[in-house]
Design an enzyme around this catalytic site. Structure first.
Site, short mmCIF file in Angstrom:
data_model
loop_
_atom_site.label_atom_id
_atom_site.label_comp_id
_atom_site.label_asym_id
_atom_site.label_seq_id
_atom_site.Cartn_x
_atom_site.Cartn_y
_atom_site.Cartn_z
CD GLU A 30 51.45 46.40 40.74
OE1 GLU A 30 50.71 47.23 41.16
OE2 GLU A 30 51.31 45.23 40.72
CD GLU A 41 49.17 44.63 46.94
OE1 GLU A 41 48.08 44.34 47.43
OE2 GLU A 41 49.34 45.46 46.11
C1 XIL Z 1 44.55 47.65 40.41
C2 XIL Z 1 44.03 47.90 38.97
O1 XIL Z 1 44.94 48.98 38.52
C3 XIL Z 1 42.74 48.57 39.05
O2 XIL Z 1 42.00 48.58 37.72
C4 XIL Z 1 41.74 47.41 39.74
O3 XIL Z 1 40.41 47.90 39.92
C5 XIL Z 1 42.23 47.08 41.29
O4 XIL Z 1 43.65 46.79 40.97
N1 XIL Z 1 48.56 46.51 43.45
C6 XIL Z 1 48.47 45.24 42.37
C7 XIL Z 1 47.61 45.67 41.24
O5 XIL Z 1 49.09 44.49 42.47
O6 XIL Z 1 46.84 44.48 40.59
C8 XIL Z 1 46.56 46.59 41.33
O7 XIL Z 1 45.87 46.97 40.35
C9 XIL Z 1 47.29 47.95 42.16
C10 XIL Z 1 47.73 47.63 43.31
#
Ligand code: XIL
Length: 396
Positions: free
Chosen positions: A294, A182
Site C-alpha cells: 500500500e 494490522e
Molecule cells: C483505506 C481505504 O483507502 C479508504 O478508502 C477507506 O476509507 C479506509 O481504508 N490500511 C489498509 C487499507 O489495510 O485497507 C486502508 O484502506 C488503508 C490503511
C-alpha cells in the site's frame, strides 16, 4: 555492490527491449520465436516505458489500489492509467466485510466482481484484501457484539461464513490474500493488540484458524500477513520484531502462511527507515515471500493539495525510490503496490485520514504524473536493464 549493478545497467539501458503484453506481463523476457511475435504485436500495450512493463523485466508485479471509480472514470483517464501502468489490482474497499455483507446474510459482490473481472481482462493479478481486520466490519456485527445479541461463538460462525463465501467465490482467481491485517499497535507492539476486536472477542487462535480455512478453500492463493510500519518505520524496529516473531510462531505451528506485506505508508515528517531493506530480507529469511502492499508518501499540504514545503516532492521521490530499491534488492519481493491513483481528495485516502497532509501519490489531483512517478519509472528502468539480480519466482 548492488548499486554497481544499477549503474552498469544505465549504460546498457540505451534502448528498451520489447515487453510482454498484458497476458504475459509477469513473465520474464520472452525468448521463443513464436512468443516473440506475440510480444511484438502487443509491444505498444502496455507501453514499454510503463511501470508494469519495466517491472516485468525483473519479474516484479506493480499494483494499484482499485475502486469502481477508477474503472469508470475516463476523463481524466483513470481507467487507462490503471490498465497501462499496473499488473496487479488490490480492491481498495470492495472485498472488506462491510462491503460484501452489509446486512446479515445478504452478500453483495458487485464491486468486487467488477474489479476482479477488470483485472483479468487486463492481465492483472489480484491481491485479495482483507479477511480479518478490526476496521470496516459491518455495523450489524459491531453493534450485535457490543450489545450482546451476537455471542462469541456466533461471531466466529458469521466471520467464517463470510470468509468461506468470499474466498470460494474467487477461488483460483486471487494471487495473494491479505488474511490478517494490522494486529499490532504502534504504542505497544510488544504483543498482538489485546484490545483488537478479534483478539478481545475470540482470542489469538482465531488468526491461525482463519489461515487454515482460507488455505483449505483456495489452496493456490498465497496467504499474507499485512501490516504497516513493520520495516523500521517506527524508528526502533520494535514493530518489525513483533511481526517477525508472530509470523515465525505461525510457521512453527504449521499455519499455512506464505508471505508478509509491509503496507509502505510513509510520511516525510518521520524520516525514512534505516532498516527497510534489511527488514524485508529478514522476513524473507523465514522462507516467506514479501510484498509492498500500500505504498504512498504523504506530506503537509495546503488546501489545494500542494506541499507547503517546496522541497517535499524531492523527499517524496527519495522515499518512493528507497522503498522500491529495497524491494528490487530482495528477490523474495514479488509485488509492489501503490495506494491510490491520484492526489484528488476523493481518490486518495490520505487527506481524509490525516488532516493537513496529502500529495501522497504518483499523480496530482488532475491525474498528471508528478516527479515521484518519473523517479519510480527511472528506478524500474535501471533495474530492467541491470544485472538480473531480482529473480523473484514468477507467479503461478
Ligand atoms: C483505506 C481505504 O483507502 C479508504 O478508502 C477507506 O476509507 C479506509 O481504508 N490500511 C489498509 C487499507 O489495510 O485497507 C486502508 O484502506 C488503508 C490503511
Amino acid at each position: 555492490m548492488r548499486r554497481r549493478d544499477f549503474l552498469a545497467g544505465m549504460t546498457a539501458a540505451a534502448g528498451l527491449a520489447a515487453v510482454a503484453g498484458p497476458a504475459t506481463a509477469g513473465a520474464a523476457t520472452v525468448r521463443s520465436g513464436a512468443a516473440q511475435t506475440t510480444a511484438r504485436a502487443a509491444a505498444s500495450y502496455p507501453p514499454a516505458d510503463s511501470l508494469r512493463a519495466l517491472a516485468a523485466h525483473v519479474n516484479l508485479r506493480i499494483g494499484m489500489a482499485v475502486s469502481p471509480f477508477d474503472i469508470a472514470t475516463t476523463t481524466p483517464d483513470y481507467n487507462g492509467v490503471l490498465k497501462s501502468q499496473f499488473s496487479t489490482a488490490t480492491p481498495e474497499n470492495a472485498m472488506k466485510w462491510d462491503a460484501v455483507e452489509p446486512e446479515q446474510g445478504v452478500f453483495d459482490f458487485t464491486d468486487a466482481d467488477e474489479i476482479v473481472n477488470f483485472a483479468e481482462q487486463n492481465g492483472m493479478l489480484v491481491r485479495g484484501h482483507t479477511l480479518l481486520w478490526h476496521n470496516q466490519i459491518p455495523a450489524w456485527v459491531t453493534t450485535g457484539v457490543s450489545n450482546g445479541t451476537i455471542s462469541a461463538s456466533q461471531l466466529k460462525e458469521f466471520a467464517f461464513q463470510r470468509i468461506q463465501t468470499e474466498v470460494s467465490r474467487y477461488r483460483g482467481r486471487i494471487w495473494q490474500w491479505d488474511v490478517a491485517n494490522e494486529f499490532f499497535t504502534d504504542t505497544d507492539p510488544s504483543m498482538i493488540n489485546p484490545q483488537d476486536f478479534w483478539i478481545q472477542n475470540l482470542g489469538e487462535g482465531i488468526i491461525a484458524e482463519a489461515y487454515r480455512l482460507v488455505h483449505q478453500v483456495d489452496p493456490h492463493a498465497l496467504l499474507f500477513y499485512n501490516d504497516y510500519n513493520i520495516a523500521g518505520e517506527d524508528g526502533t524496529n520494535a514493530k518489525h520484531d513483533a511481526a517477525f516473531a508472530f509470523v515465525q510462531g505461525l510457521l512453527e505451528q504449521g499455519v499455512p502462511i506464505d508471505g508478509v506485506g509491509n503496507q509502505g505508508h510513509q510520511d516525510t515528517q518521520y524520516g525514512f527507515s534505516g532498516t527497510f531493506q534489511q527488514d524485508l530480507a529478514h522476513f524473507a529469511s523465514l522462507g516467506l515471500k514479501v510484498a509492498i502492499t500500500e505504498a504512498d508518501v504523504r506530506t503537509f499540504v495546503n488546501a489545494n493539495q500542494i506541499p507547503t514545503d517546496s522541497l517535499a516532492p524531492s523527499a517524496q521521490s527519495y522515499y518512493y525510490t528507497q522503498m522500491l530499491y529495497a524491494a528490487l534488492e530482495v528477490p523474495q519481493v514479488i509485488s509492489f503496490t501503490f495506494w491510490d491513483e491520484s492526489d484528488n481528495p476523493n481518490v486518495s485516502w490520505v487527506p481524509g485520514t490525516f488532516p493537513g497532509e496529502g500529495a501522497a501519490t504518483l499523480w496530482d489531483a488532475n491525474l498528471n504524473p508528478k516527479p515521484q512517478y518519473f523517479a519510480v519509472q527511472q528506478m524500474l528502468n535501471l533495474a530492467a536493464h541491470a544485472a538480473p539480480h531480482h529473480v523473484a519466482t514468477a507467479p503461478f
